[in-house]
Motif scaffolding. Structure first.
Motif, PDB file in Angstrom:
ATOM      1  N   ILE A  34      29.238   9.219  10.616  1.00 51.74           N
ATOM      2  CA  ILE A  34      28.481   8.130   9.985  1.00 51.74           C
ATOM      3  C   ILE A  34      27.821   8.622   8.700  1.00 51.74           C
ATOM      4  CG2 ILE A  34      26.441   6.661  10.238  1.00 51.74           C
ATOM      5  CD1 ILE A  34      27.145   6.456  13.233  1.00 51.74           C
ATOM      6  N   ALA A  35      27.182   9.778   8.771  1.00 52.96           N
ATOM      7  CA  ALA A  35      26.499  10.309   7.587  1.00 52.96           C
ATOM      8  C   ALA A  35      27.487  10.756   6.523  1.00 52.96           C
ATOM      9  CB  ALA A  35      25.603  11.481   7.996  1.00 52.96           C
ATOM     10  N   ILE A  36      28.616  11.328   6.944  1.00 54.47           N
ATOM     11  CA  ILE A  36      29.632  11.765   5.976  1.00 54.47           C
ATOM     12  C   ILE A  36      30.178  10.567   5.203  1.00 54.47           C
ATOM     13  CG2 ILE A  36      31.954  12.744   5.738  1.00 54.47           C
ATOM     14  CD1 ILE A  36      31.262  14.560   8.149  1.00 54.47           C
ATOM     15  N   LEU A  37      30.552   9.517   5.933  1.00 55.78           N
ATOM     16  CA  LEU A  37      31.122   8.334   5.288  1.00 55.78           C
ATOM     17  C   LEU A  37      30.087   7.608   4.428  1.00 55.78           C
ATOM     18  CD1 LEU A  37      33.307   6.896   8.198  1.00 55.78           C
ATOM     19  CD2 LEU A  37      34.054   8.210   6.212  1.00 55.78           C
ATOM     20  N   THR A  41      22.874  11.927   0.356  1.00 56.21           N
ATOM     21  CA  THR A  41      22.510  13.093  -0.456  1.00 56.21           C
ATOM     22  C   THR A  41      21.009  13.346  -0.340  1.00 56.21           C
ATOM     23  OG1 THR A  41      22.130  11.733  -2.432  1.00 56.21           O
ATOM     24  CG2 THR A  41      24.362  12.590  -2.107  1.00 56.21           C
ATOM     25  N   GLY A  42      20.573  14.471  -0.894  1.00 59.86           N
ATOM     26  CA  GLY A  42      19.148  14.733  -1.011  1.00 59.86           C
ATOM     27  C   GLY A  42      18.567  15.678   0.004  1.00 59.86           C
ATOM     28  N   ALA A  43      19.297  15.964   1.089  1.00 59.36           N
ATOM     29  CA  ALA A  43      18.784  16.905   2.084  1.00 59.36           C
ATOM     30  C   ALA A  43      18.929  18.335   1.577  1.00 59.36           C
ATOM     31  CB  ALA A  43      19.532  16.740   3.408  1.00 59.36           C
ATOM     32  N   SER A  44      18.172  19.242   2.190  1.00 59.94           N
ATOM     33  CA  SER A  44      18.229  20.652   1.804  1.00 59.94           C
ATOM     34  C   SER A  44      19.642  21.201   1.916  1.00 59.94           C
ATOM     35  CB  SER A  44      17.274  21.464   2.689  1.00 59.94           C
ATOM     36  OG  SER A  44      17.449  22.848   2.494  1.00 59.94           O
ATOM     37  N   GLU A  45      20.336  20.844   3.016  1.00 57.38           N
ATOM     38  CA  GLU A  45      21.701  21.336   3.207  1.00 57.38           C
ATOM     39  C   GLU A  45      22.656  20.748   2.176  1.00 57.38           C
ATOM     40  OE1 GLU A  45      19.469  21.840   6.995  1.00 57.38           O
ATOM     41  OE2 GLU A  45      19.667  20.270   5.468  1.00 57.38           O
ATOM     42  N   TRP A  46      22.378  19.534   1.716  1.00 54.02           N
ATOM     43  CA  TRP A  46      23.213  18.954   0.657  1.00 54.02           C
ATOM     44  C   TRP A  46      23.070  19.768  -0.627  1.00 54.02           C
ATOM     45  CZ3 TRP A  46      21.676  16.580  -4.020  1.00 54.02           C
ATOM     46  CH2 TRP A  46      22.715  16.009  -4.749  1.00 54.02           C
ATOM     47  N   PHE A  47      21.862  20.180  -0.951  1.00 55.95           N
ATOM     48  CA  PHE A  47      21.663  21.030  -2.131  1.00 55.95           C
ATOM     49  C   PHE A  47      22.368  22.372  -1.948  1.00 55.95           C
ATOM     50  CE2 PHE A  47      17.969  18.199  -2.819  1.00 55.95           C
ATOM     51  CZ  PHE A  47      18.186  17.869  -4.154  1.00 55.95           C
ATOM     52  N   ASP A  48      22.297  22.943  -0.737  1.00 54.30           N
ATOM     53  CA  ASP A  48      23.005  24.204  -0.494  1.00 54.30           C
ATOM     54  C   ASP A  48      24.509  24.032  -0.678  1.00 54.30           C
ATOM     55  OD1 ASP A  48      20.646  25.458   0.037  1.00 54.30           O
ATOM     56  OD2 ASP A  48      20.878  25.491   2.213  1.00 54.30           O
ATOM     57  N   GLY A 133      23.242  18.418  19.695  1.00 54.59           N
ATOM     58  CA  GLY A 133      24.022  17.705  18.677  1.00 54.59           C
ATOM     59  C   GLY A 133      23.205  16.781  17.812  1.00 54.59           C
ATOM     60  N   ALA A 134      22.069  16.294  18.340  1.00 54.79           N
ATOM     61  CA  ALA A 134      21.188  15.431  17.550  1.00 54.79           C
ATOM     62  C   ALA A 134      20.166  16.222  16.754  1.00 54.79           C
ATOM     63  CB  ALA A 134      20.463  14.443  18.463  1.00 54.79           C
ATOM     64  N   SER A 135      20.091  17.524  16.998  1.00 54.13           N
ATOM     65  CA  SER A 135      19.175  18.365  16.224  1.00 54.13           C
ATOM     66  C   SER A 135      19.430  18.194  14.733  1.00 54.13           C
ATOM     67  CB  SER A 135      19.376  19.836  16.604  1.00 54.13           C
ATOM     68  OG  SER A 135      18.904  20.699  15.583  1.00 54.13           O
ATOM     69  N   PRO A 136      18.380  18.002  13.942  1.00 52.16           N
ATOM     70  CA  PRO A 136      18.602  17.819  12.498  1.00 52.16           C
ATOM     71  C   PRO A 136      19.267  19.012  11.842  1.00 52.16           C
ATOM     72  CG  PRO A 136      16.261  18.124  13.009  1.00 52.16           C
ATOM     73  CD  PRO A 136      16.960  17.923  14.312  1.00 52.16           C
ATOM     74  N   TYR A 137      19.190  20.183  12.459  1.00 49.31           N
ATOM     75  CA  TYR A 137      19.778  21.376  11.851  1.00 49.31           C
ATOM     76  C   TYR A 137      21.251  21.527  12.212  1.00 49.31           C
ATOM     77  CZ  TYR A 137      14.838  22.174  11.206  1.00 49.31           C
ATOM     78  OH  TYR A 137      13.521  22.011  10.866  1.00 49.31           O
ATOM     79  N   LEU A 430      17.098  11.032  11.757  1.00 49.55           N
ATOM     80  CA  LEU A 430      17.045   9.832  10.924  1.00 49.55           C
ATOM     81  C   LEU A 430      16.270  10.116   9.637  1.00 49.55           C
ATOM     82  CD1 LEU A 430      16.396   7.029  13.575  1.00 49.55           C
ATOM     83  CD2 LEU A 430      18.489   7.402  12.251  1.00 49.55           C
ATOM     84  N   LEU A 431      15.230  10.937   9.749  1.00 49.29           N
ATOM     85  CA  LEU A 431      14.406  11.247   8.593  1.00 49.29           C
ATOM     86  C   LEU A 431      15.021  12.356   7.729  1.00 49.29           C
ATOM     87  CD1 LEU A 431      10.926  11.281  10.367  1.00 49.29           C
ATOM     88  CD2 LEU A 431      11.886   9.442   8.966  1.00 49.29           C
ATOM     89  N   ASN A 432      15.573  13.387   8.380  1.00 50.16           N
ATOM     90  CA  ASN A 432      15.997  14.583   7.656  1.00 50.16           C
ATOM     91  C   ASN A 432      17.474  14.600   7.286  1.00 50.16           C
ATOM     92  OD1 ASN A 432      13.638  16.760   7.677  1.00 50.16           O
ATOM     93  ND2 ASN A 432      13.519  15.593   9.567  1.00 50.16           N
ATOM     94  N   VAL A 433      18.312  13.897   8.042  1.00 49.10           N
ATOM     95  CA  VAL A 433      19.745  13.873   7.767  1.00 49.10           C
ATOM     96  C   VAL A 433      20.148  12.534   7.155  1.00 49.10           C
ATOM     97  CG1 VAL A 433      22.065  14.081   8.746  1.00 49.10           C
ATOM     98  CG2 VAL A 433      20.206  15.515   9.619  1.00 49.10           C
ATOM     99  N   TYR A 434      19.809  11.426   7.841  1.00 48.25           N
ATOM    100  CA  TYR A 434      20.175  10.108   7.334  1.00 48.25           C
ATOM    101  C   TYR A 434      19.253   9.639   6.215  1.00 48.25           C
ATOM    102  CZ  TYR A 434      23.189   9.943  11.426  1.00 48.25           C
ATOM    103  OH  TYR A 434      24.155  10.206  12.358  1.00 48.25           O
ATOM    104  N   ARG A 435      18.149  10.398   6.025  1.00 50.12           N
ATOM    105  CA  ARG A 435      17.243  10.162   4.900  1.00 50.12           C
ATOM    106  C   ARG A 435      16.592   8.795   4.942  1.00 50.12           C
ATOM    107  NH1 ARG A 435      15.697  14.518   3.390  1.00 50.12           N
ATOM    108  NH2 ARG A 435      15.294  13.855   1.247  1.00 50.12           N
ATOM    109  N   ILE A 436      16.325   8.276   6.143  1.00 49.40           N
ATOM    110  CA  ILE A 436      15.623   7.005   6.278  1.00 49.40           C
ATOM    111  C   ILE A 436      14.221   7.158   5.722  1.00 49.40           C
ATOM    112  CG2 ILE A 436      14.795   5.257   7.884  1.00 49.40           C
ATOM    113  CD1 ILE A 436      17.840   5.432   7.690  1.00 49.40           C
ATOM    114  N   GLY A 437      13.862   6.322   4.787  1.00 48.41           N
ATOM    115  CA  GLY A 437      12.545   6.365   4.198  1.00 48.41           C
ATOM    116  C   GLY A 437      12.385   7.370   3.084  1.00 48.41           C
TER     117      GLY A 437
END
Length: 439
Positions: A34-37, A41-48, A133-137, A430-437
């Motif tokens: 879901i997040a890939i499709l 953007t904008g998460a720390s891992e996305w910048f990495d 699997g739901a862990s944000p990391y 939802l906050l750290n991966v899907y960037r809700i809010g």
């Protein structure tokens, strides 16, 4: 749980394990897809991914079969990047490359869910896999191209390979040690810090001795020490090549010396993530609120106060707890978040050990102690990093707590506290991966 149950469930091929692995792995894949499709953007891992890992992979793909591994734009050994470069060179790019990366997370979740499912039943295995699997990391490393999940596969494959030694059920302990050593070497090729996994056979020997209430034999420890050699050779080669523990570009950032706050932070992470897992063990909560554990927590808080634990960029930062700590006061550089949680985490481990000491199963005690020794090894290894990143601490804490709890409680391990924590993990993702809010 009896020794016979440990033997039958941990070493046998269990239908519960396969079902738990398939369901939890499938749920993780859907969450990642879901997040890939969505192209988030904008998460720390996305910048990495954008600034480090993906450019290195593409450069390696361009220069195969002789990529420059002497100095490149990643702080890790190049195993992940070379593997992904080979895949790119084979024509896999764009969305298919992200799908391949996501499957590393699927495999990791499936391995853990399957093992816990064999020990504690299909429902607990599924919710254990969902928690991981739901862990944000873990989820973020499946969404964006980073080394974390592939490294974790090698780490926990090494752990599980040596687990039969800890339960005293290994028909061929030498073979278990060799397999664990090979997985540890593969882990060191992906992330050099994972060389500590080569000590898992030795930790298993010590754990078995603790379970049987005897001293480990020198001959056993001597054989286990041989497992260190392959990983040490890998690390030595790269240290010689780089002139340090990380490539030259990152030596000031990651190679500036040990970070003494890391053990305190690990205890804080244990307080948050291991408590609901251990709460599924019958009798744990009662032991946790005993006077003995309250005293341990108070003493641990005093020890934690001996070191600065306030949020500080480039020394103490990177993670959910650090973010919360940065918003609250830290009198005399002692965090009002990290210090109390560290004390509580010490009490959590103390309560687990009290239950561990009462178990009548050598196999259960061996596997439980083995998980705790692996946690100590992870803490020592991560302390050598100048940075203290939660993303490298939280997944091992979750996995090792799950295995420790399942080893002690077996089929009696309750699923609902783990399920409740899975809901918390979803909110955090939802906050750290899907960037809700996110703004």
């Amino acid at each position: 749980m009896t020794d016979r149950v440990i033997q039958d469930r941990a070493q046998g091929v269990s239908r519960d394990g396969w079902i738990a692995a398939a369901v939890a792995g499938g749920i993780h894949f859907v969450l990642a897809l879901i997040a890939i499709l969505a192209g988030i953007t904008g998460a720390s891992e996305w910048f990495d991914q954008r600034d480090y890992h993906l450019p290195v992979i593409l450069e390696f793909a361009r220069t195969l079969p002789t990529p420059d591994v002497a100095d490149y734009n990643s702080a890790t050994t190049p195993g992940y990047h070379i593997l992904m470069a080979v895949i790119v060179r084979a024509g896999v790019e764009g969305l298919p490359l992200f799908i391949v990366n996501a499957f590393f997370g699927v495999v990791l979740v499936a391995i853990v869910a399957g093992f816990v499912g064999r020990l504690s039943g299909v429902l607990v295995g599924i919710v254990a896999g969902c928690l991981l699997g739901a862990s944000p990391y873990v989820l973020s490393s499946s969404v964006w191209i980073t080394t974390d999940n592939l490294a974790s596969i090698a780490l926990f494959a090494a752990f599980l390979a040596a687990a039969p030694i800890a339960t005293a059920r290994a028909m061929y302990p030498l073979r278990c040690g060799v397999i664990a050593s090979m997985f540890a070497m593969l882990g060191a090729l992906v992330r050099q810090i994972l060389a500590y996994a080569a000590a898992f056979p030795g930790a298993a020997v010590v754990a078995r001795a603790c379970a049987m209430r005897r001293m480990p034999r020198v001959s056993e420890l001597g054989l286990a020490a041989l497992a260190l050699v392959p990983s040490m050779i890998v690390v030595a080669i790269f240290v010689k090549l780089w002139g340090g523990l990380v490539p030259p570009t990152f030596q000031k950032y990651h190679g500036g010396g040990a970070n003494p706050v890391t053990p305190i932070y690990v205890l804080a992470v244990v307080a948050v993530w291991a408590t609901p897992i251990f709460a599924g063990i019958p009798g744990f909560l009662r032991e946790l609120v005993s006077r003995r554990m309250l005293l341990i927590a108070a003493l641990a808080m005093l020890v934690a106060c001996s070191l600065p634990s306030s949020y500080l960029v480039h020394v103490r930062f990177g993670g959910i707890l650090w973010t919360i700590a940065s918003k609250l006061p830290a009198p005399a550089e002692r965090s009002l978040v990290i210090v109390p949680l560290a004390g509580f985490g010490a009490g959590v481990l103390g309560a687990y050990l009290r239950l561990w000491s009462r178990s009548d199963s050598n196999a259960a005690r061996g596997l439980g102690m083995y998980a705790l020794l692996a946690l100590v090894g992870m803490t020592v290894a991560q302390t050598t990093n100048t940075q203290c990143f939660e993303r490298y601490i939280q997944p091992p804490v979750v996995v090792l707590a799950l295995i420790a709890a399942a080893s002690l409680a077996g089929p009696r391990l309750r699923a609902w506290p783990i399920l409740a924590m899975s809901a918390v993990a979803i909110v955090l993702s939802l906050l750290n991966v899907y960037r809700i809010g996110a703004t």
